[in-house]
Design an enzyme around this catalytic site. Structure first.
Site, PDB file in Angstrom:
ATOM      1  CB  ALA A 146       0.126  13.502 -23.372  1.00 32.14           C
ATOM      2  CE1 TYR A 167      -4.056   2.017   0.519  1.00 33.33           C
ATOM      3  CE2 TYR A 167      -2.503   3.433   1.685  1.00 33.33           C
ATOM      4  CZ  TYR A 167      -3.737   3.241   1.075  1.00 33.33           C
ATOM      5  OH  TYR A 167      -4.632   4.288   1.013  1.00 33.33           O
ATOM      6  CG  HIS A 221     -16.031  14.667 -27.493  1.00 37.86           C
ATOM      7  ND1 HIS A 221     -15.690  15.553 -26.499  1.00 37.86           N
ATOM      8  CD2 HIS A 221     -15.030  13.770 -27.546  1.00 37.86           C
ATOM      9  CE1 HIS A 221     -14.527  15.200 -25.990  1.00 37.86           C
ATOM     10  NE2 HIS A 221     -14.106  14.121 -26.603  1.00 37.86           N
ATOM     11  CE  LYS A 269      -3.113  10.700 -24.609  1.00 42.92           C
ATOM     12  NZ  LYS A 269      -3.955  10.797 -23.402  1.00 42.92           N
ATOM     13  CG  ASP A 278      -1.417  18.338 -21.555  1.00 48.17           C
ATOM     14  OD1 ASP A 278      -0.907  17.208 -21.384  1.00 48.17           O
ATOM     15  OD2 ASP A 278      -2.574  18.498 -21.955  1.00 48.17           O
ATOM     16  CG  PHE A 329      -6.636  16.958 -25.099  1.00 49.95           C
ATOM     17  CD1 PHE A 329      -6.819  16.740 -26.454  1.00 49.95           C
ATOM     18  CD2 PHE A 329      -7.119  16.018 -24.206  1.00 49.95           C
ATOM     19  CE1 PHE A 329      -7.474  15.600 -26.902  1.00 49.95           C
ATOM     20  CE2 PHE A 329      -7.760  14.878 -24.651  1.00 49.95           C
ATOM     21  CZ  PHE A 329      -7.944  14.669 -25.994  1.00 49.95           C
ATOM     22  CG  ASP A 330     -11.074  16.452 -25.209  1.00 53.32           C
ATOM     23  OD1 ASP A 330      -9.948  16.105 -24.864  1.00 53.32           O
ATOM     24  OD2 ASP A 330     -11.933  15.653 -25.608  1.00 53.32           O
TER      25      ASP A 330
HETATM   26  C1  LIG Z   1      -2.660  16.521 -24.707  1.00 58.20           C
HETATM   27  C2  LIG Z   1      -3.479  15.693 -23.767  1.00 58.20           C
HETATM   28  N1  LIG Z   1      -3.648  16.090 -22.522  1.00 58.20           N
HETATM   29  C3  LIG Z   1      -4.377  15.373 -21.636  1.00 58.20           C
HETATM   30  C4  LIG Z   1      -4.991  14.206 -21.999  1.00 58.20           C
HETATM   31  C5  LIG Z   1      -5.817  13.445 -20.998  1.00 58.20           C
HETATM   32  O1  LIG Z   1      -5.203  12.267 -20.616  1.00 58.20           O
HETATM   33  P1  LIG Z   1      -6.021  10.978 -20.137  1.00 58.20           P
HETATM   34  O2  LIG Z   1      -6.838  10.508 -21.285  1.00 58.20           O
HETATM   35  O3  LIG Z   1      -4.967  10.024 -19.732  1.00 58.20           O
HETATM   36  O4  LIG Z   1      -6.889  11.388 -18.986  1.00 58.20           O
HETATM   37  C6  LIG Z   1      -4.842  13.752 -23.306  1.00 58.20           C
HETATM   38  C7  LIG Z   1      -5.513  12.508 -23.722  1.00 58.20           C
HETATM   39  O5  LIG Z   1      -5.801  12.238 -24.842  1.00 58.20           O
HETATM   40  C8  LIG Z   1      -4.067  14.513 -24.222  1.00 58.20           C
HETATM   41  O6  LIG Z   1      -3.886  14.132 -25.495  1.00 58.20           O
END
Ligand SMILES: Cc1ncc(COP(=O)(O)O)c(C=O)c1O
Length: 461
Positions: free
Chosen positions: A218, A72, A451, A259, A216, A125-126
């Site tokens: 990823a 844990y 979406h 990613k 951000d 990103f969304d």
């Molecule tokens: C640029 C970016 N930021 C954040 C995220 C969110 O990550 P997660 O899907 O792991 O929550 C994504 C996911 O597609 C992304 O492409």
């Protein structure tokens, strides 16, 4: 002729795919409310919906799962991940594992944003945009002119517009801004890279106004690969050196490790030189994700991520991966199909507005083309356009995206050249009957991130 870089690996386990008929797929997509997210994955032949969490683990990652420490607290796997992540991103970061990218956003933003403050970005990103809003913030995207023209090539279309950033700060005041956030690569614009020079400039502007710079990140490794290829200063640098240079510019980062982290689940949050923010992050993680040394993941997930981070910066793997995306882009180019040019790191973003010129932006051309690809050949793609944007939270008005894309995201280490040919051939077939492709209207939608769950119907004229 498009050039394909052969895989720098061989395949050890295979997953069978189901081949279905167009009639069957037509019935399935109607039942799914014309939303590919609501399809059963087994009804999909080639799944290009996302490159997130859909990659194949390496044999080393599979082997590492068995030695995951499921304690844990204080597990061995946590320390292994910590050492690997710090060596890559910077020894002075506090690094927190979380269950995926949006968990990092959910934890970071409420600790950083005062209600009404802006988060200014190259493009959020969304989910990031959604979490800025949920924390009471206002997302702002400052896309450069180069980023707005899919057909016109440029090296770093993902950059933040520096003059616009300066103007925004001058107009609104630094106090009204919580942070500057750079998304690498810029997913919403087509996985387009951001230059180190641009990030340095953003850092200087942020410093001048006492603002934190966030990443951000990823797709940090794909971004570094483009930097090496396109920014002469880094031509001889290794991918890890470029990654270090990148993260040295930031005060904090969020990473969806699904990613470039090469895992099916996982994320990271990093904070540098900010004890108060680190403390807020820790207390929120314990409450929402789990104890600090696992952050909502199993010990074996931490192991797989530690191995994934080392594989992520393998230049041969990156050359092949981006080569795959470039191959699909080149096949479409040969057929005169307009897409974000040059292609980005994780997929080909077809310019659906150009492909379906008879559809208005509010008829969601990016979505319409995705539906057509599914019916044509069982390919699942995603709209990265106006359907992705929720209505304005204040006015409730529909928002228009900078571009209407259909994203063909390529999972890492999963599909072959022949699969990519199926995709190119399907698009070419649809091009011949493009004028008959209908637009879509929303029948049902959620307030945030609509979406994912919206139900739609074709517009009959
Ligand atoms: C640029 C970016 N930021 C954040 C995220 C969110 O990550 P997660 O899907 O792991 O929550 C994504 C996911 O597609 C992304 O492409």
């Amino acid at each position: 002729m498009a050039n394909y870089i052969a895989e720098p690996f061989k395949i050890k386990a295979m997953e069978p795919l189901r081949v279905t008929t167009p009639e069957y797929r037509r019935e399935r997509i109607e039942a799914a409310g014309y939303n590919p997210f609501s399809l059963r994955a087994e009804d999909v032949y080639i799944d290009l919906q996302t490159d997130s969490g859909t990659g194949a683990l390496s044999d080393r990652q599979w082997a590492s799962l068995l030695i995951g420490d499921e304690s844990y607290s204080g597990g061995r796997s946590y320390y292994k991940l910590l050492d690997t992540a710090r060596a890559l991103f910077g020894e002075d970061y506090y690094i927190q594992p979380v269950h995926q990218g949006r968990a990092a956003e959910k934890v970071l933003f409420p600790a950083l944003i005062e209600p009404g403050q802006h988060v200014v970005s190259n493009t959020l990103f969304d989910t990031t945009r959604g979490h800025v809003g949920l924390a009471g913030g206002v997302p702002v995207d400052l896309v450069t002119e180069a980023g707005r023209h899919p057909a016109v090539p440029a090296d770093f279309k993902g950059d933040i517009d520096i003059p616009a950033l300066k103007e925004f700060i001058a107009a609104k005041g630094a106090d009204s801004i919580a942070a500057v956030m750079i998304t690498i690569t810029n997913n919403s614009l087509g996985g387009q890279p951001v230059a180190i020079a641009n990030m340095r400039e953003a850092r200087r502007v942020a410093d001048r106004h006492g603002l934190p710079l966030l990443l951000d990140a990823a797709r940090f490794a794909e971004n570094a690969y483009f930097v090496k290829r396109r920014e002469p200063e880094f031509a001889d640098a290794s991918i890890s050196e470029i990654v270090q240079e990148t993260f040295a510019l930031a005060d904090a980062f969020t990473i969806s490790a699904k990613k470039d982290g090469l895992v099916n689940i996982g994320g990271l949050l990093g904070v540098r030189d900010h004890p108060a923010l680190t403390a807020a992050v820790k207390s929120s993680v314990v409450a929402m994700e789990g104890f600090l040394t696992y952050g909502g993941l199993a010990g074996r997930d931490l192991e797989a991520l530690a191995v994934g981070l080392t594989e992520a910066v393998d230049e041969d793997l990156l050359r092949y991966r981006i080569g795959q995306v470039q191959y699909l882009g080149a096949r479409l180019e040969e057929a005169g199909i307009v897409h974000q040019t040059p292609v980005g790191g994780h997929g080909v973003f077809v310019d659906a507005a150009a492909f379906l010129p008879h559809l208005a932006w509010h008829e969601f051309p990016g979505h319409a083309l995705a539906i057509e690809l599914y019916v044509e050949a069982g390919i699942r793609a995603a709209d990265i356009g106006s359907l992705l944007l929720d209505p304005d939270p204040v006015t409730g008005e529909a928002q228009r995206a900078v571009a209407e894309f259909t994203r063909l995201a390529i999972p890492r280490r999963v599909y072959t050249q022949a699969h990519l040919d199926v995709v190119a051939d399907a698009l070419i077939a649809i091009k011949d009957r493009a004028a008959d492709v209908p637009g879509y209207e929303i029948v049902e939608q959620a307030k945030v991130l609509r979406h994912f769950t919206a139900r739609l119907r074709p517009i009959t004229r």
